[in-house]
Design a protein around this motif. Structure first.
Motif, PDB file in Angstrom:
ATOM      1  N   ARG A   1      -6.451   6.726 -35.770  1.00 40.30           N
ATOM      2  CA  ARG A   1      -5.555   5.822 -35.057  1.00 40.30           C
ATOM      3  C   ARG A   1      -4.115   6.314 -35.131  1.00 40.30           C
ATOM      4  NH1 ARG A   1      -7.329   0.790 -33.754  1.00 40.30           N
ATOM      5  NH2 ARG A   1      -5.458   0.852 -32.439  1.00 40.30           N
TER       6      ARG A   1
ATOM      7  N   ASN B   1      -3.366   8.951 -32.527  1.00 42.65           N
ATOM      8  CA  ASN B   1      -3.488   8.581 -31.109  1.00 42.65           C
ATOM      9  C   ASN B   1      -4.914   8.688 -30.575  1.00 42.65           C
ATOM     10  OD1 ASN B   1      -0.583   8.334 -31.013  1.00 42.65           O
ATOM     11  ND2 ASN B   1      -0.479  10.551 -30.838  1.00 42.65           N
TER      12      ASN B   1
ATOM     13  N   ASN C   1     -11.810   1.307 -28.978  1.00 44.37           N
ATOM     14  CA  ASN C   1     -11.024   0.105 -28.687  1.00 44.37           C
ATOM     15  C   ASN C   1     -11.806  -1.166 -28.963  1.00 44.37           C
ATOM     16  OD1 ASN C   1      -8.669   1.480 -27.760  1.00 44.37           O
ATOM     17  ND2 ASN C   1      -9.699   1.890 -25.809  1.00 44.37           N
TER      18      ASN C   1
ATOM     19  N   ASN D   1      -2.437  -3.410 -32.518  1.00 47.45           N
ATOM     20  CA  ASN D   1      -1.874  -4.477 -31.684  1.00 47.45           C
ATOM     21  C   ASN D   1      -0.855  -3.903 -30.712  1.00 47.45           C
ATOM     22  OD1 ASN D   1      -0.448  -6.789 -30.708  1.00 47.45           O
ATOM     23  ND2 ASN D   1      -1.219  -7.953 -32.458  1.00 47.45           N
ATOM     24  N   GLU D   2      -1.316  -3.560 -29.521  1.00 50.43           N
ATOM     25  CA  GLU D   2      -0.435  -2.942 -28.530  1.00 50.43           C
ATOM     26  C   GLU D   2       0.659  -3.900 -28.076  1.00 50.43           C
ATOM     27  OE1 GLU D   2       1.285  -0.219 -25.998  1.00 50.43           O
ATOM     28  OE2 GLU D   2      -0.135   0.052 -27.645  1.00 50.43           O
ATOM     29  N   ASP D   3       0.348  -5.213 -28.035  1.00 53.75           N
ATOM     30  CA  ASP D   3       1.367  -6.188 -27.618  1.00 53.75           C
ATOM     31  C   ASP D   3       2.561  -6.167 -28.564  1.00 53.75           C
ATOM     32  OD1 ASP D   3      -0.133  -6.957 -25.460  1.00 53.75           O
ATOM     33  OD2 ASP D   3      -1.048  -8.683 -26.463  1.00 53.75           O
TER      34      ASP D   3
ATOM     35  N   VAL E   1       3.528  -3.604 -30.347  1.00 52.07           N
ATOM     36  CA  VAL E   1       4.239  -2.346 -30.113  1.00 52.07           C
ATOM     37  C   VAL E   1       5.123  -2.456 -28.878  1.00 52.07           C
ATOM     38  CG1 VAL E   1       3.963   0.105 -29.560  1.00 52.07           C
ATOM     39  CG2 VAL E   1       2.472  -0.956 -31.252  1.00 52.07           C
ATOM     40  N   VAL E   2       4.604  -3.067 -27.827  1.00 51.42           N
ATOM     41  CA  VAL E   2       5.391  -3.249 -26.605  1.00 51.42           C
ATOM     42  C   VAL E   2       6.628  -4.095 -26.895  1.00 51.42           C
ATOM     43  CG1 VAL E   2       5.401  -4.293 -24.305  1.00 51.42           C
ATOM     44  CG2 VAL E   2       3.433  -2.942 -25.053  1.00 51.42           C
TER      45      VAL E   2
END
Length: 498
Positions: A110, A113, A131, A478-480, A482-483
């Motif tokens: 992870r 990447n 995922n 948690n991509e949210d 990171v965004v």
């Protein structure tokens, strides 16, 4: 690489350039005796001159790597079970703190990447999922994914003191994956030595302290390599631009941050900006000077250089000026303000509570209480540090210009030092009284107190590094989140996309 192995074959492990990346199945086909015999055969075969370019035992190499990985997983589980059966719970807890091999590989994947996870099922079958999706055979992974797993499995299971020889790790893997993967593997196995051959010129630069041997040519005698033409480049030397352009051949985006290779900055920004090469520089002055130098050097036109520095309560005028030069100030005092922001604390504590069964609200209340108490005890020093920065800025703004000096007039600079100190003390006292931990972390260098250590202990972690690793693991999952963090650098994000 073949010569190095011949000289050290008794304590060396070789990962071939012409390695097989496909798996015959998702479970190894070797018995314990078969694995032992196979290693003896491979050691002898790898000293054969033809082994430099030919591999007659590729299937066996894959099976041995998977067997070693499963054995390491099973040995850890047996040791923990033995301690539990013997009622030695303290020993069991100590053993369980060492991350399981499969879990460690998933963590490294992870960080590199690769959004895949592997798991061990019945009959020693290794499964994969992407995922969080349904599991499938590890044999069905892509060439690059299998390559990453084989390299990681081999490095993580070798004995201490092994010389690990890795030939062309970038085969089947993009540099955005292989560079962080190898860097993290090196960090995990500081008890081993590594020699890596690669066409990826940035790989040694990504690993501070690595020496680079540039091979210019090789001379053969009776079809065997006899001597080499080479240049040894020490870590503090730059590889010439012609070689960089020849190998890279395109523009690159480079982001310089404060700290060193093990700092909080590099690992966090690598998660926030996964498609950018992150390079740590000692302090903000080094970041600023490096970005300026690269942007001003026409010979490095293929580079796009940017910088991120701590805010350190800089004035808006300075922040805007730096931004025009490609240097972006964090909108918080320092990077710790991100790691220890109460929202991040809550997310990490929630995960911890799922394992321990603790009450998250109580953990957060305890962490906030000890943090504010530590800050309160150090409030005079913290407010003085911030006031000092403000006073210095005012002094620099009042420095006379050439014109002022040329006029011959007397110059007087007046600063209300007592007023600045009193105002800052009043501000920090107000935040403490309001129990505004967000405001305190955002404005003051709380890393200079014991507050951070007390926070992590209150949340159920043993050390700051353990907590900080948990933060990075949360962000990787948690991509949210990171965004949202990327939104702190909106202008920089837009430039990188453009």
């Amino acid at each position: 690489m073949h010569e190095l192995y011949n000289q050290h074959h008794q304590t060396a492990t070789r990962i071939l350039a012409h390695r097989q990346t496909w798996f015959p199945s998702n479970a190894p086909n070797l018995s314990p005796k078969g694995k032992r015999d196979g290693k003896i055969t491979l050691s002898a075969e790898d000293r054969n001159p033809e082994a430099r370019w030919k591999d007659l035992f590729s299937d066996q190499r894959v099976d041995i790597a998977l067997c070693d990985l499963i054995d390491a997983e099973n040995v850890r589980a047996r040791n923990i079970a033995k301690a539990v059966d013997g009622k030695n719970l303290e020993s069991a807890q100590k053993l369980s703190r060492k991350q399981a091999p499969l879990s460690l590989i998933n963590y490294l994947l992870r960080l590199s990447n690769l959004p895949i996870e592997i798991s061990l099922r019945e009959n020693e079958e290794i499964m994969a999922s992407k995922n969080g999706g349904p599991p499938y055979s590890v044999a069905e992974l892509s060439d690059g994914e299998r390559n990453a797993i084989l390299i990681a499995a081999t490095v993580l299971t070798v004995s201490a003191g092994t010389l690990v020889i890795i030939d062309e790790p970038e085969r089947h893997l993009h540099r955005s994956i292989i560079s962080p993967l190898l860097s993290h593997l090196f960090a995990q196995r500081t008890d081993c030595a590594f020699v890596v051959s690669t066409h990826e010129v940035m790989l040694p630069i990504d690993n501070e302290g690595a020496k680079t041997l540039i091979l210019r040519g090789c001379h053969y005698h009776n079809k065997q390599a006899a001597s080499w033409q080479a240049d040894l480049i020490s870590p503090d030397q730059e590889i010439d631009d012609d070689l960089k352009i020849q190998i890279l051949g395109s523009r690159r985006q480079m982001l310089f941050v404060e700290g060193d290779a093990k700092s909080l900055d590099k690992s966090l920004y690598a998660i926030i900006f996964p498609d950018v090469s992150i390079y740590p520089k000692a302090g903000c002055a080094s970041v600023i000077n490096t970005v300026r130098a690269l942007r001003e050097n026409e010979g490095l036109h293929w580079l796009s250089a940017y910088g991120i520095i701590d805010n350190d309560n800089r004035g808006k005028e300075e922040i805007d000026s730096l931004k025009e030069q490609g240097i972006f100030a964090l909108p918080l005092h320092s990077v710790e303000a991100i790691y220890y922001h109460p929202l991040i604390q809550w997310a990490v504590a929630s995960r911890q509570a799922e394992v321990t069964g603790a009450n998250v609200d109580k953990l957060m209340a305890a962490a906030k209480a000890v943090a504010i108490n530590h800050i309160k005890r150090n409030s005079a020093r913290l407010s003085r540090r911030v006031a000092e920065q403000s006073i210095r800025e005012q002094v620099f703004k009042e420095l006379p210009t050439k014109e002022t000096i040329a006029s011959g007039q007397a110059i007087t600079i007046q600063l209300d030092v007592p007023g600045e100190l009193a105002a800052e003390q009043k501000r920090i006292d107000g935040l403490i009284n309001d129990r505004d931990l967000v405001g305190l972390i955002a404005r003051y260098p709380i890393r200079e107190t014991g507050a951070l250590r007390e926070i992590v202990n209150s949340l159920g972690f043993y050390t700051r590094s353990q907590y900080q690793d948990a933060v990075k693991k949360f962000l990787l999952d948690n991509e949210d989140a990171v965004v949202s963090l990327r939104g702190l650098f909106e202008d920089l994000s837009q430039e990188l996309v453009a």
